[in-house]
Design a protein around this motif. Structure first.
Motif, short mmCIF file in Angstrom:
data_model
loop_
_atom_site.label_atom_id
_atom_site.label_comp_id
_atom_site.label_asym_id
_atom_site.label_seq_id
_atom_site.Cartn_x
_atom_site.Cartn_y
_atom_site.Cartn_z
N SER A 1 -20.53 19.29 -10.51
CA SER A 1 -20.56 19.04 -9.07
C SER A 1 -21.72 18.13 -8.68
O SER A 1 -21.53 17.12 -8.00
CB SER A 1 -20.66 20.36 -8.32
N ALA A 2 -22.91 18.48 -9.14
CA ALA A 2 -24.09 17.71 -8.74
C ALA A 2 -24.06 16.30 -9.30
O ALA A 2 -24.46 15.34 -8.64
CB ALA A 2 -25.36 18.44 -9.21
N ARG B 1 -33.72 18.74 -9.82
CA ARG B 1 -33.68 19.99 -10.58
C ARG B 1 -35.09 20.44 -10.97
O ARG B 1 -35.44 21.61 -10.84
CB ARG B 1 -32.81 19.78 -11.82
N LEU B 2 -35.91 19.49 -11.42
CA LEU B 2 -37.27 19.82 -11.84
C LEU B 2 -38.15 20.21 -10.66
O LEU B 2 -39.02 21.08 -10.79
CB LEU B 2 -37.87 18.63 -12.60
N LEU B 3 -37.97 19.55 -9.52
CA LEU B 3 -38.75 19.92 -8.33
C LEU B 3 -38.45 21.36 -7.92
O LEU B 3 -39.37 22.13 -7.62
CB LEU B 3 -38.42 18.97 -7.18
N PRO C 1 -22.76 15.74 -0.62
CA PRO C 1 -22.20 16.94 0.00
C PRO C 1 -23.09 18.14 -0.27
O PRO C 1 -23.82 18.19 -1.26
CB PRO C 1 -20.83 17.08 -0.69
N LEU C 2 -23.02 19.12 0.61
CA LEU C 2 -23.87 20.30 0.49
C LEU C 2 -23.65 21.01 -0.84
O LEU C 2 -24.60 21.51 -1.46
CB LEU C 2 -23.60 21.26 1.65
N ASN D 1 -25.77 22.97 -5.94
CA ASN D 1 -25.66 23.07 -7.39
C ASN D 1 -26.90 22.51 -8.08
O ASN D 1 -27.35 23.03 -9.11
CB ASN D 1 -24.41 22.34 -7.88
N MET D 2 -27.48 21.46 -7.52
CA MET D 2 -28.72 20.92 -8.06
C MET D 2 -29.85 21.94 -7.94
O MET D 2 -30.65 22.11 -8.88
CB MET D 2 -29.10 19.62 -7.34
#
Length: 304
Positions: free
Chosen positions: A29-30, A43-45, A213-214, A219-220
């Motif tokens: 998705s992401a 993702r890391l943040l 999209p949200l 997902n991220m």
């Protein structure tokens, strides 16, 4: 006490494997809305924020100076290079090809562990890895054959190969750091190193977040909180208590779990070749780890 520690380490490794397998669905998705570098940075943040908050709450502070070389190398290679290159590679090849190429990582971990960490390569470990790799190839072939848009560019294969090398190098570099710092410290600051390395993608992340999209953004964030913050910490906890080679072999359970999750969550009914490959992956993991269950003396010698 030793048996309890081994069980906790095995449980931690199990949490890692399940969460890394779950990342398969979220990346789909992401990755459709975020470019490889932006997805890695986001993702890391998220992972760094969660890990930093837990570290402050536990008041663990900075890791000892002796842990920093391993933290820096693993952070750069595994949290930084690996995540960006793998995201990019999976856009250039089909999922099956990516799975096959990246799954040479555990083999490289065992070889690098023997070379740089002086770890042994027992026959059961090598046999189990051979069985699991055959299973990963079977799963990869079935995924490629079942994909109407299956493709494999030379660039994509090279990127996935680089991802496997970065993953293996990061694991082997992380192992010595865990002799000096806690699993939480090593994971938190490794994630921070990776975040800093990915800061050049900050502009892309801001731009893409505005139109994504949200569901992709959620997902991220999930990738950052669970497969990164939690799973990398449980991985480090388990790695500190066994060899890098055995931990690498354990990740061969991921393809089998991905098949199961895709079946349950995405409704993707696996074929016979996929099921057979998944069974081989799990059988190989069982063989590679069987020595820990059958020999208490071996388990004591291999745990640190």
């Amino acid at each position: 006490m030793q048996k309890q520690s081994s069980r906790l380490a095995l449980g931690a490794a199990g949490v890692t494997v399940v969460l890394w397998a779950s990342a398969f669905v979220s990346i789909r998705s992401a990755g459709a809305a975020y470019s490889p570098g932006a997805l890695a940075l986001g993702r890391l943040l998220a992972g760094s924020l969660v890990l930093g908050a837990v570290l402050l709450a536990r008041r663990e502070g900075l890791p000892p100076r002796a842990a920093w070389p391993g933290i820096a190398v693993s952070g750069l290679l595994w949290f930084g290079v690996y995540m960006v290159v793998l995201n990019w590679g999976e856009q250039e090849v089909d999922a099956g090809t990516a799975a096959m190429v990246v799954n040479i990582g555990p083999i490289l971990i065992a070889l690098l562990g023997a070379r740089f960490l002086k770890e042994s390569l027992p026959p059961r470990l090598l046999a189990g890895m051979a069985v699991s790799f055959a299973g990963a190839v079977a799963v990869g072939l079935s995924m490629s054959a079942g994909s109407s848009g299956g493709h494999a560019s030379v660039l994509g294969v090279l990127l996935c190969l680089l991802a496997a090398v970065a993953y293996a190098g990061g694991v082997v570099a992380q192992k010595p750091a865990l002799a000096h710092g806690s699993a939480l410290q090593v994971t938190t600051f490794g994630c921070l190193v990776g975040t800093v390395a990915c800061l050049p993608f900050a502009g892309q992340l801001v731009e893409e977040a505005g139109r994504a999209p949200l569901s992709a953004t959620l997902n991220m964030l999930y990738l950052g909180v669970f497969p990164t913050a939690l799973a990398f910490t449980t991985w480090a906890y388990a790695l500190a208590r066994t060899t890098a080679g055995r931990m690498g072999a354990t990740t061969y359970a991921v393809p089998a779990l991905v098949v199961l999750l895709a079946w349950v969550l995405l409704g993707e009914l696996p074929g016979l070749l996929t099921l057979a490959g998944g069974a081989l992956c799990l059988a190989g993991v069982a063989v590679s780890r069987s020595r820990l269950r059958t020999s208490a003396a071996a388990g004591t010698a291999e745990s640190t």
